[in-house]
Design a protein around this motif. Structure first.
Motif, PDB file in Angstrom:
ATOM      1  N   ILE A   1       3.166  -2.477  -7.339  1.00 51.93           N
ATOM      2  CA  ILE A   1       2.537  -1.256  -6.818  1.00 51.93           C
ATOM      3  C   ILE A   1       3.600  -0.298  -6.304  1.00 51.93           C
ATOM      4  CG2 ILE A   1       1.140  -0.345  -4.909  1.00 51.93           C
ATOM      5  CD1 ILE A   1      -0.757  -2.612  -5.285  1.00 51.93           C
ATOM      6  N   ARG A   2       3.442   0.983  -6.591  1.00 48.12           N
ATOM      7  CA  ARG A   2       4.312   2.030  -6.074  1.00 48.12           C
ATOM      8  C   ARG A   2       3.432   3.023  -5.286  1.00 48.12           C
ATOM      9  NH1 ARG A   2       7.044  -1.377  -7.719  1.00 48.12           N
ATOM     10  NH2 ARG A   2       8.712  -1.323  -9.279  1.00 48.12           N
ATOM     11  N   ILE A   3       3.865   3.337  -4.083  1.00 42.63           N
ATOM     12  CA  ILE A   3       3.169   4.340  -3.266  1.00 42.63           C
ATOM     13  C   ILE A   3       4.064   5.567  -3.193  1.00 42.63           C
ATOM     14  CG2 ILE A   3       2.263   4.916  -0.981  1.00 42.63           C
ATOM     15  CD1 ILE A   3       1.628   1.963  -0.585  1.00 42.63           C
ATOM     16  N   TYR A   4       3.547   6.697  -3.640  1.00 43.79           N
ATOM     17  CA  TYR A   4       4.321   7.928  -3.696  1.00 43.79           C
ATOM     18  C   TYR A   4       3.820   8.932  -2.645  1.00 43.79           C
ATOM     19  CZ  TYR A   4       5.561   5.948  -8.239  1.00 43.79           C
ATOM     20  OH  TYR A   4       5.994   5.105  -9.243  1.00 43.79           O
ATOM     21  N   SER A   5       4.781   9.557  -1.946  1.00 45.18           N
ATOM     22  CA  SER A   5       4.480  10.582  -0.935  1.00 45.18           C
ATOM     23  C   SER A   5       3.510  10.071   0.128  1.00 45.18           C
ATOM     24  CB  SER A   5       3.902  11.851  -1.589  1.00 45.18           C
ATOM     25  OG  SER A   5       4.801  12.367  -2.528  1.00 45.18           O
ATOM     26  N   ARG A   6       3.418   8.742   0.256  1.00 48.84           N
ATOM     27  CA  ARG A   6       2.548   8.097   1.249  1.00 48.84           C
ATOM     28  C   ARG A   6       1.077   8.479   1.060  1.00 48.84           C
ATOM     29  NH1 ARG A   6       6.280   6.233   5.403  1.00 48.84           N
ATOM     30  NH2 ARG A   6       4.490   5.579   6.643  1.00 48.84           N
ATOM     31  N   SER A   7       0.725   8.981  -0.136  1.00 50.06           N
ATOM     32  CA  SER A   7      -0.627   9.490  -0.317  1.00 50.06           C
ATOM     33  C   SER A   7      -1.315   8.990  -1.592  1.00 50.06           C
ATOM     34  CB  SER A   7      -0.615  11.020  -0.334  1.00 50.06           C
ATOM     35  OG  SER A   7       0.147  11.499  -1.435  1.00 50.06           O
ATOM     36  N   HIS A   8      -0.569   8.516  -2.589  1.00 49.05           N
ATOM     37  CA  HIS A   8      -1.193   8.026  -3.802  1.00 49.05           C
ATOM     38  C   HIS A   8      -0.374   6.867  -4.361  1.00 49.05           C
ATOM     39  CE1 HIS A   8       1.620  11.212  -4.975  1.00 49.05           C
ATOM     40  NE2 HIS A   8       1.767  10.582  -6.117  1.00 49.05           N
ATOM     41  N   TRP A   9      -0.994   6.054  -5.202  1.00 46.49           N
ATOM     42  CA  TRP A   9      -0.369   4.820  -5.652  1.00 46.49           C
ATOM     43  C   TRP A   9      -0.575   4.595  -7.156  1.00 46.49           C
ATOM     44  CZ3 TRP A   9      -3.532   0.741  -7.519  1.00 46.49           C
ATOM     45  CH2 TRP A   9      -4.920   0.974  -7.371  1.00 46.49           C
ATOM     46  N   PHE A  10       0.260   3.703  -7.706  1.00 43.65           N
ATOM     47  CA  PHE A  10       0.147   3.327  -9.112  1.00 43.65           C
ATOM     48  C   PHE A  10       0.570   1.870  -9.255  1.00 43.65           C
ATOM     49  CE2 PHE A  10       1.502   2.918 -13.530  1.00 43.65           C
ATOM     50  CZ  PHE A  10       0.425   3.502 -14.194  1.00 43.65           C
ATOM     51  N   ARG A  11      -0.194   1.087 -10.047  1.00 41.54           N
ATOM     52  CA  ARG A  11       0.133  -0.331 -10.253  1.00 41.54           C
ATOM     53  C   ARG A  11       0.585  -0.534 -11.695  1.00 41.54           C
ATOM     54  NH1 ARG A  11      -3.941  -5.167  -8.599  1.00 41.54           N
ATOM     55  NH2 ARG A  11      -5.412  -3.770  -9.645  1.00 41.54           N
TER      56      ARG A  11
ATOM     57  N   GLU B   1      -5.237  -0.456 -17.427  1.00 44.04           N
ATOM     58  CA  GLU B   1      -6.594  -0.736 -16.945  1.00 44.04           C
ATOM     59  C   GLU B   1      -7.092   0.456 -16.146  1.00 44.04           C
ATOM     60  OE1 GLU B   1      -7.076  -4.524 -15.050  1.00 44.04           O
ATOM     61  OE2 GLU B   1      -5.538  -5.446 -16.308  1.00 44.04           O
ATOM     62  N   LYS B   2      -7.728   1.381 -16.791  1.00 41.83           N
ATOM     63  CA  LYS B   2      -8.200   2.599 -16.150  1.00 41.83           C
ATOM     64  C   LYS B   2      -9.156   2.271 -15.002  1.00 41.83           C
ATOM     65  CE  LYS B   2     -10.091   7.160 -17.212  1.00 41.83           C
ATOM     66  NZ  LYS B   2     -10.661   8.039 -18.261  1.00 41.83           N
ATOM     67  N   GLY B   3      -8.952   2.928 -13.877  1.00 45.63           N
ATOM     68  CA  GLY B   3      -9.799   2.710 -12.707  1.00 45.63           C
ATOM     69  C   GLY B   3      -9.267   1.647 -11.772  1.00 45.63           C
ATOM     70  N   GLU B   4      -8.302   0.857 -12.235  1.00 47.62           N
ATOM     71  CA  GLU B   4      -7.739  -0.213 -11.416  1.00 47.62           C
ATOM     72  C   GLU B   4      -6.234  -0.036 -11.212  1.00 47.62           C
ATOM     73  OE1 GLU B   4      -9.569  -2.888 -10.167  1.00 47.62           O
ATOM     74  OE2 GLU B   4     -11.324  -1.809 -10.889  1.00 47.62           O
ATOM     75  N   ASN B   5      -5.663   0.993 -11.823  1.00 45.55           N
ATOM     76  CA  ASN B   5      -4.200   1.082 -11.851  1.00 45.55           C
ATOM     77  C   ASN B   5      -3.610   2.152 -10.950  1.00 45.55           C
ATOM     78  OD1 ASN B   5      -5.065   3.299 -13.213  1.00 45.55           O
ATOM     79  ND2 ASN B   5      -3.857   2.968 -15.070  1.00 45.55           N
ATOM     80  N   GLY B   6      -4.416   2.790 -10.127  1.00 44.98           N
ATOM     81  CA  GLY B   6      -3.838   3.777  -9.223  1.00 44.98           C
ATOM     82  C   GLY B   6      -4.832   4.823  -8.777  1.00 44.98           C
ATOM     83  N   GLY B   7      -4.314   5.782  -7.981  1.00 43.97           N
ATOM     84  CA  GLY B   7      -5.162   6.868  -7.505  1.00 43.97           C
ATOM     85  C   GLY B   7      -4.884   7.235  -6.069  1.00 43.97           C
ATOM     86  N   SER B   8      -5.913   7.681  -5.400  1.00 47.42           N
ATOM     87  CA  SER B   8      -5.795   8.150  -4.018  1.00 47.42           C
ATOM     88  C   SER B   8      -6.030   7.016  -3.029  1.00 47.42           C
ATOM     89  CB  SER B   8      -6.831   9.254  -3.766  1.00 47.42           C
ATOM     90  OG  SER B   8      -8.139   8.694  -3.797  1.00 47.42           O
ATOM     91  N   GLN B   9      -6.086   7.388  -1.748  1.00 45.88           N
ATOM     92  CA  GLN B   9      -6.411   6.424  -0.699  1.00 45.88           C
ATOM     93  C   GLN B   9      -7.795   5.831  -0.925  1.00 45.88           C
ATOM     94  OE1 GLN B   9      -5.359   9.525  -0.378  1.00 45.88           O
ATOM     95  NE2 GLN B   9      -3.986   9.836   1.353  1.00 45.88           N
TER      96      GLN B   9
ATOM     97  N   LEU C   1     -13.343  15.282   2.710  1.00 48.14           N
ATOM     98  CA  LEU C   1     -12.579  14.660   1.628  1.00 48.14           C
ATOM     99  C   LEU C   1     -11.088  14.940   1.795  1.00 48.14           C
ATOM    100  CD1 LEU C   1     -14.865  15.417  -1.446  1.00 48.14           C
ATOM    101  CD2 LEU C   1     -14.418  13.193  -0.401  1.00 48.14           C
ATOM    102  N   ALA C   2     -10.744  16.145   2.270  1.00 42.18           N
ATOM    103  CA  ALA C   2      -9.336  16.487   2.498  1.00 42.18           C
ATOM    104  C   ALA C   2      -8.755  15.602   3.587  1.00 42.18           C
ATOM    105  CB  ALA C   2      -9.201  17.956   2.879  1.00 42.18           C
ATOM    106  N   ILE C   3      -9.531  15.342   4.638  1.00 37.80           N
ATOM    107  CA  ILE C   3      -9.053  14.477   5.727  1.00 37.80           C
ATOM    108  C   ILE C   3      -8.856  13.058   5.214  1.00 37.80           C
ATOM    109  CG2 ILE C   3      -9.686  13.409   7.926  1.00 37.80           C
ATOM    110  CD1 ILE C   3     -11.116  16.035   8.634  1.00 37.80           C
ATOM    111  N   ALA C   4      -9.828  12.549   4.435  1.00 38.78           N
ATOM    112  CA  ALA C   4      -9.720  11.195   3.889  1.00 38.78           C
ATOM    113  C   ALA C   4      -8.476  11.041   3.024  1.00 38.78           C
ATOM    114  CB  ALA C   4     -10.977  10.857   3.087  1.00 38.78           C
TER     115      ALA C   4
END
Length: 328
Positions: free
Chosen positions: A43-53, A59-67, A9-12
């Motif tokens: 969409i914004r991608i932060y630290s090249r590792s997580h995103w937010f729309r 809309e929980k579950g559709e608005n951002g998170g991890s890779q 999971l850490a690698i992913a």
């Protein structure tokens, strides 16, 4: 999710999200401290590792998170499928163990496992990611990087952009190769040996006119040492581990070696191995020296990065002082 070990999971979650988005066909643009996607500019991608729309911020579950969430939302994957895809993108190969494996006593083995053919990964044709990672993340100078590229001892692999470190024998034939991922800014790094390689060899730089061999744990520490000490004269070898099988092979192939300098890590395993190896090779008639990085640094790369940071501070102050003078 419980079927994946913590390391997987850490690698992913260490995969460069911008690289993933580009691979999927999106156009990445940098805006200040974050990245956005041309096709979906909310969409914004932060630290090249997580995103937010922002357009779906409620809309929980559709608005951002991890890779993993990115693959789920934009590639239509289930969580399990997304993790496997990201592991594959990082070049990770999972070794599955059969469940409920029965251990039989006094079992007769009918045949030995067939040895895999050693095939080097296909080159990317460019070393862009390799140079960026080694220079920006590992602080290794481009002079040193170019030195190893020109000697064809390192190159960038196609597909996942892994760095390939080659271990050649005396005749220049590659017997060993290891890979190191370049997308590890968040989480653990991807590392593996190329299947079918001969572990009696290690990444090395040879000078037949020198009777000194400097020994390291890793290829990156070897390159860092060269950057710090500007040592192009001695022979150098990275064990890739703390076993001395590659060292024994190198000494057999290069009988002119008289002095061994051990530049192993400053952690407990490295210090223990240094003592044991020095004692063994001293008994075998070699001159031995213990040359770890200075106290406070785990390895030579950590020392190099700290040295480069200290060098940059006076330079930055000089630039600021010059700019201040011009402003007057």
């Amino acid at each position: 999710m419980e079927r994946f070990i913590e390391e997987e999971l850490a690698i992913a979650k260490s995969v460069d999200l911008c690289a993933v988005a580009e691979y999927l066909g999106y156009t990445i643009r940098r805006v200040g401290k974050y990245y956005t996607i041309k096709e979906m500019d909310s969409i914004r991608i932060y630290s090249r590792s997580h995103w937010f729309r922002w357009s779906r911020q409620y809309e929980k579950g559709e608005n951002g998170g991890s890779q993993i969430d990115f693959m789920r939302v934009f590639a239509g994957m289930e969580v399990k499928e997304a993790v496997f895809w990201l592991l594959d993108f990082a070049g990770y190969r999972r070794i599955e163990e059969p469940e409920n494996r029965i251990v039989l006593k006094n079992q007769v083995v009918d045949k030995q496992e067939e040895k895999k053919t050693f095939i080097l990964p296909v080159a990317a044709g460019s070393n862009t990611y390799l140079i960026s990672y080694l220079n920006q993340e590992r602080a290794i100078s481009k002079v040193i990087i170019d030195y190893f590229i020109k000697k064809e001892l390192i190159y960038e692999a196609r597909g996942y952009h892994n760095i390939v470190f080659k271990g050649n024998d005396k005749a220049g034939i590659t017997r060993f190769a290891s890979m190191r991922g370049v997308f590890d800014k968040e989480g653990r790094a991807f590392k593996c040996d190329v299947a079918g390689n001969d572990k009696r060899y290690g990444f090395n730089d040879v000078n037949e006119n020198s009777d000194v061999l400097v020994v390291f744990e890793s290829a990156i520490d070897l390159m860092s040492y060269m950057d710090i000490c500007a040592d192009y004269e001695s022979n150098k070898l990275a064990l890739g581990m703390l076993s001395d099988a590659p060292l024994e092979t190198f000494l057999t192939e290069h009988p002119q070696i008289v002095t061994l300098r051990f530049c192993l890590d400053n952690d407990e395993p490295g210090r223990k191995a240094a003592v044991e190896l020095m004692e063994k090779y001293y008994q075998n008639g070699y001159e031995v020296e213990d040359c770890p990085p200075p106290v406070g640094y785990k390895d030579y790369n950590e020392w190099l990065k700290a040295t480069k940071l200290l060098q940059r501070v006076p330079e930055e102050k000089a630039v600021m002082k010059s700019a201040h003078g011009m402003a007057k």
